[in-house]
Design a protein around this motif. Structure first.
Motif, PDB file in Angstrom:
ATOM      1  N   SER A  99      43.030  29.958 -34.724  1.00 49.88           N
ATOM      2  CA  SER A  99      44.208  30.387 -33.959  1.00 49.88           C
ATOM      3  C   SER A  99      43.878  30.768 -32.526  1.00 49.88           C
ATOM      4  N   ALA A 100      42.633  31.146 -32.271  1.00 49.02           N
ATOM      5  CA  ALA A 100      42.254  31.694 -30.965  1.00 49.02           C
ATOM      6  C   ALA A 100      42.661  30.813 -29.785  1.00 49.02           C
ATOM      7  N   PRO A 101      42.504  29.474 -29.842  1.00 49.87           N
ATOM      8  CA  PRO A 101      42.913  28.670 -28.681  1.00 49.87           C
ATOM      9  C   PRO A 101      44.398  28.821 -28.341  1.00 49.87           C
ATOM     10  N   THR A 102      45.229  28.973 -29.362  1.00 46.56           N
ATOM     11  CA  THR A 102      46.658  29.156 -29.091  1.00 46.56           C
ATOM     12  C   THR A 102      46.921  30.519 -28.469  1.00 46.56           C
ATOM     13  N   VAL A 104      44.888  32.045 -26.589  1.00 44.38           N
ATOM     14  CA  VAL A 104      44.310  32.010 -25.243  1.00 44.38           C
ATOM     15  C   VAL A 104      45.129  31.150 -24.284  1.00 44.38           C
ATOM     16  N   ALA A 105      45.629  29.995 -24.746  1.00 48.23           N
ATOM     17  CA  ALA A 105      46.214  29.026 -23.808  1.00 48.23           C
ATOM     18  C   ALA A 105      47.569  28.483 -24.220  1.00 48.23           C
ATOM     19  N   LEU A 243      35.823  27.109 -24.513  1.00 52.51           N
ATOM     20  CA  LEU A 243      34.800  28.041 -24.050  1.00 52.51           C
ATOM     21  C   LEU A 243      35.348  29.449 -23.891  1.00 52.51           C
ATOM     22  N   ARG A 244      36.586  29.574 -23.443  1.00 49.26           N
ATOM     23  CA  ARG A 244      37.168  30.907 -23.325  1.00 49.26           C
ATOM     24  C   ARG A 244      37.514  31.489 -24.693  1.00 49.26           C
ATOM     25  N   LEU A 418      44.890  42.764 -25.078  1.00 49.38           N
ATOM     26  CA  LEU A 418      43.953  41.804 -24.511  1.00 49.38           C
ATOM     27  C   LEU A 418      44.716  40.812 -23.638  1.00 49.38           C
ATOM     28  N   ASP A 419      44.218  40.571 -22.452  1.00 47.36           N
ATOM     29  CA  ASP A 419      44.816  39.618 -21.517  1.00 47.36           C
ATOM     30  C   ASP A 419      43.978  38.346 -21.504  1.00 47.36           C
ATOM     31  N   PRO A 420      44.369  37.311 -22.262  1.00 43.46           N
ATOM     32  CA  PRO A 420      43.557  36.086 -22.311  1.00 43.46           C
ATOM     33  C   PRO A 420      43.384  35.446 -20.946  1.00 43.46           C
ATOM     34  N   GLY A 421      44.350  35.651 -20.055  1.00 43.47           N
ATOM     35  CA  GLY A 421      44.237  35.062 -18.726  1.00 43.47           C
ATOM     36  C   GLY A 421      43.099  35.632 -17.904  1.00 43.47           C
ATOM     37  N   ALA A 422      42.554  36.771 -18.328  1.00 38.99           N
ATOM     38  CA  ALA A 422      41.442  37.393 -17.603  1.00 38.99           C
ATOM     39  C   ALA A 422      40.079  36.879 -18.059  1.00 38.99           C
ATOM     40  N   LEU A 423      40.038  36.071 -19.105  1.00 39.05           N
ATOM     41  CA  LEU A 423      38.765  35.487 -19.551  1.00 39.05           C
ATOM     42  C   LEU A 423      38.279  34.484 -18.515  1.00 39.05           C
TER      43      LEU A 423
END
Length: 560
Positions: A99-102, A104-105, A243-244, A418-423
């Motif tokens: 699920s992590a890619p969703t 994150v992006a 990668l993120r 958590l702000d995925p955009g900050a990765l």
């Protein structure tokens, strides 16, 4: 989900109680785990217990109906499960990885849709690797080609993939530009239930040395058509998103090591307490107590790194390219060293599959070894760290760090969303946990002078700072060499991992000097960090004796 609406005892507590109830004569009984392991059978009933506890909420961001505790709560939850059975934690926890890619992006509507499915019990896997290519993602041959009437046609195989067969959804990294390259791949979330029959098929489960019951299999697509909105992120962003996302999933992997290490420590302690030898018990012999105490100190050291890495995802998000690589390589390494020592203490019984504790020790030892391979091997993670050596060296020498983010990381309490955009693919600020060590040394030395912490802490943190400076000097002396990276660079990366763990212990010690138990545990962890960093350094006997004496409550986290 039933039975865990708001988790008044916290998700780990709910899981512990449920697994206790299921251990009497149910799926978490050691004999049942042993049977499934021998048959290489999926732990479906144990996973159902986790479902009933509502663990899926920990896989979903709080803003989408998930758990409020973020990555620290997820790490604590999977660690609690891995303390019983690493295979079960691996089998169930994969849904977060897929699920992590969703998270994150994905677009807002994609995130909401996936959250609803995960909270409803859907299993998600992550298809990255392919036959013959291993971790070389840029060599991937599975293709996704745009269809004239919209959507994508997927052809190719992903293997080996955890839950590839059992999972309903799979996040697939696909070649979307024939020439490939860093911008030639994209991610698509495929719902197998919506595919035309015959357009996909599972690949057989692979026999494995550890985690034998997990669904380590694969999937082959043959003209599988998925809608246009299956795309996660933009076309060509696949590798960037992977990668993120790995910065989060690699951090979560530390939970598996911590659970396995605590399980090993508990079994070894119980064995030593009951083993009659030389007119006494093994537990009373000085060498056995030192082995147990040193292993406990190793786990506290690894625990400090794991805890701060999970909180860093929320508070030092831009530094996770460094932190996740450090803990994904370093925590399994430190824990495996402890398990190796405990294996020698337990002796032949640690290799028996039936006659001692249902073979639990040999099973956890086998299961744990695969953790170092998950989400990028140790060498892959150290390579990622080595690529950032020049900046890390400069930052250590200057002492620059993110003071506000670090304060939030080391201070107990809720973490911000958590702000995925900050990765970031590369940290712009290095690693604040390590770079702030000189300031920590000064403050702990002042506390030691007043007697607020043991006087030896002054020596330990000073020596740790010296080792960190030496590592920075070694980093600065190395020049980026691409694929021709010299072997000594990987040794330097390993030393940096241990500096991070030691610095994490120092920060936590500074954050709670009024708690005698915490001070004892973290002081021992600093001793162990120096043993790992300085050949020939040996902690005094009294450093580990309190650790051996503190093992009466092995089911609790070593650091609160």
């Amino acid at each position: 989900m039933s039975g865990a609406a708001d988790w008044p005892a916290g998700l780990p507590g709910v899981l512990e109680a449920a697994m206790d109830a299921a251990a009497a004569d149910g799926p978490f009984h050691p004999a049942n785990s042993a049977r499934l392991d021998a048959r290489e059978e999926f732990p479906a009933e144990a996973c159902a217990v986790l479902d009933a506890c509502g663990i899926a909420r920990a896989y979903v961001p709080a803003g989408l109906g998930g758990a409020p505790g973020g990555l620290p709560e997820l790490v604590a939850a999977l660690r609690t499960v891995a303390r019983r059975d690493v295979t079960v934690a691996v089998a169930h926890g994969k849904t977060f990885l897929g699920s992590a890619p969703t998270w994150v992006a994905g677009r807002d509507d994609q995130r909401r849709d996936l959250a609803a499915k995960v909270l409803g019990g859907a299993v998600v896997s992550w298809g990255l690797t392919e036959p013959g290519h291993g971790s070389d993602l840029l060599a991937g041959e599975l293709t996704a080609v745009p269809e004239p009437d919209g959507g994508w046609r997927i052809d190719g195989a992903k293997w080996p993939v955890n839950n590839a067969t059992r999972g309903r959804l799979v996040s697939v990294l696909a070649r979307t530009a024939p020439e490939g390259g860093p911008r030639g791949f994209s991610l698509l979330l495929v719902d197998k239930e919506e595919l035309v029959p015959g357009s996909w098929r599972p690949l057989p489960k692979e026999p494995t040395h550890g985690i034998r019951g997990a669904d380590i299999s694969g999937v082959r697509f043959e003209g599988a058509r998925v809608p246009e909105d299956a795309l996660t992120g933009r076309i060509g962003d696949g590798l960037d998103v992977v990668l993120r996302s790995l910065q989060l999933t690699r951090t979560v992997c530390t939970s598996l090591s911590m659970g396995a290490g605590e399980h090993a420590l508990r079994l070894a302690h119980e064995f030593a307490a009951g083993r009659a030898l030389y007119g006494t018990t093994l537990l009373r012999l000085p060498l056995a107590r030192r082995v147990l105490g040193r292993a406990a100190a190793s786990l506290v050291l690894a625990d400090a790194a794991s805890l701060l890495s999970a909180r860093s995802a929320h508070c030092l998000t831009g530094e996770m390219s460094v932190v996740s690589a450090v803990v994904k390589a370093g925590v399994p390494d430190i824990v495996q060293l402890a398990i190796d020592d405990l294996t020698e203490l337990v002796g032949a019984r640690g290799f028996l599959t039936e006659h001692h504790e249902h073979g639990r020790f040999q099973k956890l030892e086998r299961d744990h070894r695969i953790v170092a391979v998950f989400d990028g091997s140790t060498a892959v993670n150290r390579s990622a760290l080595i690529s950032q050596f020049p900046l890390l060296a400069r930052r250590i020498h200057s002492g620059e760090h993110d003071g506000a983010g670090l304060a939030a990381t080391v201070t107990a309490g809720p973490v911000p969303p958590l702000d995925p955009g900050a990765l970031r693919l590369v940290s712009r600020t290095g690693c604040s946990v390590v770079q702030a060590l000189p300031a920590v040394v000064a403050r702990l030395s002042a506390l030691a002078a007043t007697g607020a912490v043991p006087g030896r802490v002054h020596h330990l943190v000073g020596a740790l700072a010296e080792e960190t400076t030496a590592v920075a000097d070694a980093m600065a002396a190395l020049r980026p060499a691409g694929r021709d990276t010299p072997p000594e660079a990987f040794g330097t990366a390993r030393r940096y991992e241990r500096c991070y763990a030691g610095a994490a212990a120092a920060h936590l010690l500074l954050a709670g000097p009024g708690d005698p138990r915490r001070v004892t545990l973290l002081t021992a962890a600093l001793e162990r960090a120096l043993e790992l960093l300085r050949p020939g350094h040996e902690a005094p006997q009294e450093a580990y004796e309190p650790m051996a004496a503190s093992l009466s409550e092995p089911a609790k986290e070593l650091i609160a």
